[in-house]
Structures are given as C-alpha cells and as structure tokens.
Write an enzyme that holds these catalytic residues in place. Structure first.
Site, PDB file in Angstrom:
ATOM      1  CE  LYS A  82      -5.257  25.081  15.466  1.00  0.00           C
ATOM      2  NZ  LYS A  82      -5.915  24.266  16.475  1.00  0.00           N
ATOM      3  CD  GLN A 108      -6.458  24.392  20.206  1.00  0.00           C
ATOM      4  OE1 GLN A 108      -6.660  24.979  19.148  1.00  0.00           O
ATOM      5  NE2 GLN A 108      -5.752  23.287  20.275  1.00  0.00           N
ATOM      6  CG  ASP A 121     -10.881  21.531  14.863  1.00  0.00           C
ATOM      7  OD1 ASP A 121     -10.013  21.407  13.989  1.00  0.00           O
ATOM      8  OD2 ASP A 121     -10.639  21.622  16.088  1.00  0.00           O
TER       9      ASP A 121
END
Ligand code: NDP
Length: 296
Positions: free
Chosen positions: A54, A98, A121
């Site tokens: 990412k 994450q 996200d």
C-alpha cells in the site's frame, strides 16, 4: 474454459493510471499532494506485506504517504493518540488502520475515533451506516473493487439476482449493500444457510467471500453467471515433493477449473479481486482529499 476471465490485475493498473493522473492534477491545483497515513501495529507477516504494498503503490502514484509502525506492546491509549493526531493533520486525507490488531488492542474504539472523512478503508460505523442507508460515503476497498470488476465485465447490473456468500463487515455485508444500490436482487448466504448449492444455482452474480478453499463447485454455478472470487486461501503445493517441503499455493473460494467451464465471467485467484483492493484504497484517498478521477 468457456468463461471470460476478469483480469483484475489489468483493471487495477488502469484504475491506478487514472488515480495518478487525478493526483497530479490535484497537486498542480493545490500545491500539495493528497496524503495517506497507514498504521500497522505489531509484526503480523501478512499485514506487513499488505502495508508495504500500500505504501509503495501510493508513493509511486504521487501521494504523500506516511507509514506508522507501532510495536505489538503499544497501548490502546497510544494508538488512540496517534489516530487523534492524524485526524488533526491537514496534510493527511486518508487513514488506514491495518487489521487485525494484536491481542490486547480493540479495533472498535479506534475505528469509532477515526474521522469518517478520512476513513479510506470504509470501516468506521459512520461509513458503514452511510453505505447501508444508500447515501454517499467512503466504501470499503475490496467490495468497491468487486463492484467495479462486475460493472466493467457485465455492464448493467439492474434486476440481476446476486448472491453474496459471507457476511463479514469487511467484505460480505458491504458487497451486498453495493449490489443492492446497483438495483440487484440480493441474497446473502453464510455458514447457516441451508441448501447452499441450490441457492447458488439461482444467481446471475455470485460473490464468494468465505475463506474456504474451492468450496463453490462448478455444478453450483448457474450457466453464464458472473463469478467474483474474493477468497485467499493457502493450500499445499500440487507437487508432492514441494508440498512435503511445506510449499503452498493460493486458491480462492471457488473451484476455478470447474467453475470456468460453466460461468460467463470469472475472476482468477490470484490476479482477480486482490489487486483491485489497493487500487481502490488509492482511489478512496484521492476522493477523500477532495480530488477526482479524470473523465474516462
Ligand atoms: P470472515 O471469516 O470474516 O467471514 C467469512 C464468512 O464466510 C462468514 O460470514 C461465514 O459465515 C461464511 N462462511 C464460513 N463457512 C461457510 C460455509 N461453509 N458456507 C457458507 N458460508 C460460510 O472472512 P472475510 O470476509 O474477512 O474474508 C473472506 C475471504 O476473503 C478470506 O479468504 C479472505 O482472505 C479474503 N479476503 C480477500 C481480500 C482481497 O483483497 N482479495 C480482502 C479481504 C478478505 P458466518 O457469518 O455464519 O460465520
């Protein structure tokens, strides 16, 4: 194989070229690039690989990208303090926490604290609520990638019967909400669903997000259906000597060889949904910053 292969790698590259053009236009107009902060707590090997990819891809596409690595003994208070500081940072437009977090840390309060305007996200309660209310907001990356692949392959989705297998917050639920917004007639299946093969045979669109290697068999697929395989499962290598040496390969939730004889369109694993996830993260970061994609 009669199905058309949906090439997620190529589709993701095309999306990234458009995102990079959007980033360049944004920087030219405002004098600074959109900013992404990635937060990784602990040393989970899979998460480290995802985060590295990412960060590398976001930098390659022109984003200002900050990589926060915290040790696994980080306290909840330290994590919350970092999120607060990123919420307040004017050069950061997207924050990615994450998951999973290491034992002892709770993702729910951290996601609740995260500014929904920076939730690239799409996992905060606000983003989930907007999605389920059918209102604009930031959409989780893997589900958004599934929808983009389907729209490009199949075209108009209106009126199609869609089945989503899996009901996680990360994949199954948001995919179902997106398909509903696209005017599909949506069914959600899960581990308690009865007669799953028969339910699958009704579907014009089948999205499998289960985490069980090759569970969906070829004779479960309706002829001509579009099959999106989200699953990422490690199984022993086909070569017995390599398998004995502990070598693995990655397969999806769908038995690809069988299913591709019956389906109209199908995603491979790897090379299907996976590459779209990072490309959609970059797309979401550009949008969260107030930028836009160039007209196709
Ligand atoms: P979860 O484990 O959170 O959810 C799995 C879902 O599958 C649950 O809803 C579960 O039902 C359902 N399920 C389990 N067994 C069965 C069964 N026998 N029949 C029907 N349904 C079943 O997984 P995720 O949603 O997080 O991920 C799903 C898969 O997608 C995994 O392989 C994961 O690695 C992959 N993935 C891939 C990504 C990508 O970028 N390509 C990104 C994210 C995930 P119940 O709710 O009843 O327990």
């Amino acid at each position: 194989m009669s199905a058309v292969l949906i090439d997620g790698k190529a589709r993701a590259e095309t999306l990234r070229v458009r995102v990079a053009a959007g980033v360049a236009a944004y920087r030219a107009e405002r004098g600074f690039p959109p900013g992404l902060a990635v937060v990784l707590v602990g040393d989970d090997p899979a998460s480290q690989i995802y985060v590295r990819s990412k960060v590398e891809q976001s930098r390659a596409d022109g984003f200002h990208s900050v990589d926060h690595r915290l040790s696994s003994d980080t306290s909840q208070t330290e994590l919350m303090t970092l999120i607060e500081s990123l919420n307040a940072d004017p050069l950061i437009h997207g924050i990615l926490l994450q998951l999973p977090l290491p034992p002892g840390l709770d993702a729910a309060p951290a996601l609740k604290l995260l500014d929904p305007a920076k939730d690239v996200d799409g996992l905060t309660p606000t983003s989930a609520g907007l999605l389920f209310a059918g209102r604009p907001g930031l959409v989780p990356c893997t589900p958004l990638g599934c929808l983009m692949l389907l729209q490009e392959a199949v075209g108009e989705l209106r009126g199609k019967r869609a089945l989503v297998i899996g009901r996680s917050q990360l994949v199954g639920r948001p995919v179902a909400a997106l398909l509903l917004d696209a005017d599909c007639t949506v069914t959600m299946a899960h581990s308690r669903t009865r007669d799953l093969p028969d339910v699958c045979r009704e579907a014009d669109i089948l999205v499998a997000a289960v985490g069980r290697p090759e569970m969906v068999r070829g004779d479960w697929i309706r002829p001509g259906a579009a099959v999106i395989d989200v699953g990422i499962n490690r199984v022993p290598s086909k070569n017995p000597a390599r398998a004995a040496a502990g070598k693995t390969r990655v397969v999806g939730d769908v038995a690809f060889d069988e299913a591709s004889e019956v389906a109209g369109w199908i995603t491979p694993v790897p090379g299907g949904v996976g590459p779209m996830t990072v490309a959609c993260l970059l797309h979401n970061t550009l949008i969260a910053a107030g930028g836009s994609l160039p007209v196709a």
